[in-house]
Design an enzyme around this catalytic site. Structure first.
Site, PDB file in Angstrom:
ATOM      1  N   LYS A  59      50.968  -5.278   0.013  1.00 12.69           N
ATOM      2  CA  LYS A  59      51.553  -4.768   1.902  1.00 12.69           C
ATOM      3  C   LYS A  59      51.307  -3.340   1.793  1.00 12.69           C
ATOM      4  O   LYS A  59      51.000  -2.646   2.753  1.00 12.69           O
ATOM      5  CB  LYS A  59      52.980  -5.188   1.860  1.00 12.69           C
ATOM      6  CG  LYS A  59      53.496  -4.435   3.456  1.00 12.69           C
ATOM      7  CD  LYS A  59      55.279  -4.804   2.930  1.00 12.69           C
ATOM      8  CE  LYS A  59      55.780  -3.991   3.976  1.00 12.69           C
ATOM      9  NZ  LYS A  59      55.005  -4.783   5.498  1.00 12.69           N
ATOM     10  N   TYR A 102      27.422  -3.290 -20.106  1.00 10.71           N
ATOM     11  CA  TYR A 102      25.864  -3.326 -20.053  1.00 10.71           C
ATOM     12  C   TYR A 102      25.123  -2.650 -21.206  1.00 10.71           C
ATOM     13  O   TYR A 102      25.897  -2.744 -22.380  1.00 10.71           O
ATOM     14  CB  TYR A 102      25.577  -1.922 -18.662  1.00 10.71           C
ATOM     15  CG  TYR A 102      25.927  -2.584 -17.984  1.00 10.71           C
ATOM     16  CD1 TYR A 102      25.030  -3.848 -17.075  1.00 10.71           C
ATOM     17  CD2 TYR A 102      26.572  -1.942 -16.830  1.00 10.71           C
ATOM     18  CE1 TYR A 102      25.426  -4.283 -16.123  1.00 10.71           C
ATOM     19  CE2 TYR A 102      26.621  -1.930 -14.829  1.00 10.71           C
ATOM     20  CZ  TYR A 102      25.848  -3.619 -14.995  1.00 10.71           C
ATOM     21  OH  TYR A 102      26.554  -3.784 -13.511  1.00 10.71           O
TER      22      TYR A 102
END
Length: 662
Positions: free
Chosen positions: A432, A178
């Site tokens: 997982k 930004y």
């Protein structure tokens, strides 16, 4: 009395003169809850209030625009660029502070990381220099020196409005590409006036903002600055430069550094995918902490209290910011303080909260997120009622959890030897682990809430009748999709479950995988690691459409580096006993030799019981993948919603039936 299991995490801390009750921070995250004109809404206040009630020490609002004309990042962005927004921010501060939490407002200007369409009125996006952000694709207009000074004043006046609204401090958004970041970075600041060129000139923009805020708000009004310590972009902000920036910021009066990373061109480092390990960004905070004496806030896939505690105990950071963690469980801090780790619902990093495709932030594992006003309480039912649930996947368990909280007796019938359903099929180590988080949470909730879980048990009509159920929920899940083409029943045809459950032997073979999406990539990787020659024929699927472009590019690169051949823009024509036929865009047929053809194209509903069950039970409802397969998001939402309104939909069902009969 609360346990001191995590003494560092729940020790008081200070940012400037402000004392925080613990070291838990909720960082700024866009929500899209604001009104069409940027005003704060009741839903927004309730969302933040619930996190404050949950024990968080410091809450930093989503990015808040200081210049709505040229600086806004999107529609429905919170703003503080005019006095009329002060009352709303004051309401938010009151809602948060009554629980002992502190509130910072994150002040932001997008610069080049927005779109002219968002700004409206034919306005061109602006930046320190006319350097285009590749991810945006629009050339910005370079700000004049006078405009730069005006924007500095807008930041300062926004901070003053925040102080007048009763806010405890502000955070300057100097990260993620930004405007402040654009002034700091050599890549984006090519100016030749007083705000560009040398390091000290590039610093001047943010320094004048800080000094201005301290002058109008007082030296004791806290300011933190969020920095992209590494933009992961050649020539941009990197650790040594960010260390110099942090030193200067401390010198001019900044009270804390919030160590983040990335910009829109390196989005996957700003908003991580499942592939990133817990706490992978902490090293960035460590590097800043080496050169400053003010507190440093770390952030990035931090989910577990013990892990957060270890960061503080080892002196790697002073505060722990957890963003999506707080979306998934607003009571994270309270549960950790009380030693209820098993009850924490951890974010699984699925990125659903970032899509906002349906208006505002939502969460796959916390259906109430963004809907707190809709689901205020779990109203207890009258009398004793039993509900049978067929299927122990995420949808079935979530329904069981909500029903139990409402006072129902619940029995789950699961034909497998474990709970979790399709989530158990994930094999890639890091994803997982995250899937196991939600399986473990829901399984623990089943024990805590005394749900009768019957594993290795087929849900026969007789067994369910013995319960005399008020309702039966069918959460029977989904089954793999096999393409409807010639030869799809030949012996060489397999599906992804055959790979995951090791139903067949795959080693040293030529294998063609057909599909797309996270499961498909995982299957392909697993087969390659087993010593097979693997070709991925990537075709469009619903599951594939949910994978973001950066994630897809990263996974493609990993697969090709491992030796997997990837074929795109082809249609699958037929399966042959010794391979598969494809058709390219020119209509030419191509044959691939293969020992196995593995389809990983997603799932379709598996609902074999509904018709027969409706002949025996009054209230039968299908939930989750069994009615609309595709994701844990839908399964959890459907399980939650059906359970939350079960009495109402059961009553309506009876009333409708009586109306039809009459």
């Amino acid at each position: 009395m609360p346990t001191m299991k995590y003494p560092h995490l729940f020790e008081q801390g200070k940012i400037g003169s402000l004392t925080l009750k613990n070291r838990v921070v909720m960082p700024g995250m866009g929500t899209n809850f604001s009104g069409h004109d940027g005003q704060i809404t009741d839903q927004q206040i309730t969302y933040y209030e619930e996190r404050a009630k949950g024990g968080t020490g410091l809450i930093i609002t989503e990015f808040t625009s200081v210049d709505y004309e040229y600086g806004r990042a999107g529609f429905n962005q919170l703003r503080i660029d005019e006095e009329r927004f002060v009352p709303g921010i004051h309401r938010l501060a009151n809602a948060v502070q009554k629980y002992g939490a502190k509130l910072f407002v994150q002040l932001q200007h997008s610069g080049r990381e927005t779109y002219s369409m968002v700004l409206g009125g034919g306005r061109q996006i602006v930046a320190p220099s006319a350097v285009t952000c590749a991810a945006i694709g629009e050339e910005p207009r370079a700000l004049t020196t006078e405009e730069v000074k005006e924007i500095i004043n807008k930041f300062v006046m926004a901070a003053l409005r925040c102080k007048n609204a009763g806010v405890d401090g502000v955070e300057l958004h100097g990260a993620h590409g930004y405007l402040i970041n654009q002034f700091l970075s050599p890549n984006t600041n090519l100016r030749t006036d007083e705000y560009g060129g040398s390091f000290y000139n590039r610093m001047k923009f943010v320094e004048e903002i800080v000094v201005g805020i301290k002058q109008v708000c007082g030296a004791d009004f806290p300011i933190s600055v969020r920095l992209s310590v590494d933009e992961f972009e050649e020539g941009g902000m990197m650790i040594p430069l960010s260390q110099e920036v942090a030193r200067r910021l401390e010198m001019v009066g900044v009270d804390a550094i919030h160590a983040s990373c990335g910009n829109y061109n390196s989005m996957n480092t700003m908003v991580e995918t499942m592939q990133y390990e817990q706490g992978w960004r902490v090293y960035l905070a460590e590097e800043i902490k080496k050169v400053v004496n003010i507190p440093v806030i770390t952030v990035g896939v931090i989910r577990e209290p013990q892990f957060a505690e270890s960061i503080l105990a080892e002196g790697r950071a002073d505060f722990i910011a957890m963003g999506r963690t707080h979306i998934a469980d607003p009571e994270w801090a309270k549960k950790a303080l009380e030693g209820r780790d098993d009850e924490i619902r951890k974010c699984i990093v699925c990125l659903y909260c970032t899509t906002k495709s349906q208006g505002h932030v939502k969460c796959s594992v916390n259906v109430r997120a963004g809907r707190e006003l809709e689901f205020r309480e779990f109203k207890k039912i009258e009398g004793k009622k039993h509900v049978a649930i067929v299927g122990g996947g995420p949808g079935g368990m979530e329904a069981a959890r909500v029903l139990s909280l409402k006072g129902y007796q619940v029995t789950i019938f699961e034909k497998d030897n474990k709970l979790g359903g399709q989530l158990n099929l994930v094999t890639a180590p890091i994803p997982k682990e995250k899937m196991n988080w939600i399986i473990q949470y829901l399984s623990n909730e089943m024990k805590r809430l005394n749900v009768d879980v019957r594993l290795n048990t087929v849900a026969s009509i007789e067994a369910i009748k013995a319960l005399n159920p008020y309702a039966v929920l069918l959460a029977t899940g989904a089954k793999p999709i096999i393409a409807d083409i010639e030869g799809n029943t030949l012996p060489i045809v397999c599906d992804y479950e055959d790979v995951y459950l090791k139903r067949k032997h795959f080693a040293g073979n030529k294998i063609v995988v057909v599909g797309s999406g996270m499961v498909c990539y995982s299957v392909t990787s697993q087969l390659e690691k087993q010593g097979n020659e693997v070709t991925l024929v990537e075709i469009p699927t619903e599951t594939g459409s949910k994978v973001t472009a950066p994630t897809k590019a990263m996974l493609h690169n990993r697969l090709t580096t491992a030796g997997v051949k990837i074929i795109e823009d082809h249609m699958v024509s037929a399966v042959r006993p010794d391979g598969m036929l494809m058709t390219n865009v020119a209509g030419e047929q191509i044959e691939l030799e293969a020992d196995h053809v593995v389809f990983s194209m997603g799932t379709e509903s598996f609902n074999p019981l509904e018709e027969s069950y409706r002949n025996h039970f009054d209230n039968v409802f299908v939930i989750g993948d069994a009615i609309n397969p595709g994701s844990i998001t839908h399964a959890m939402r459907d399980g939650f919603e059906k359970a939350y309104v079960l009495e109402d939909i059961a009553i309506n069902k009876v009333a409708t039936a009586e109306l039809v009969e009459s």
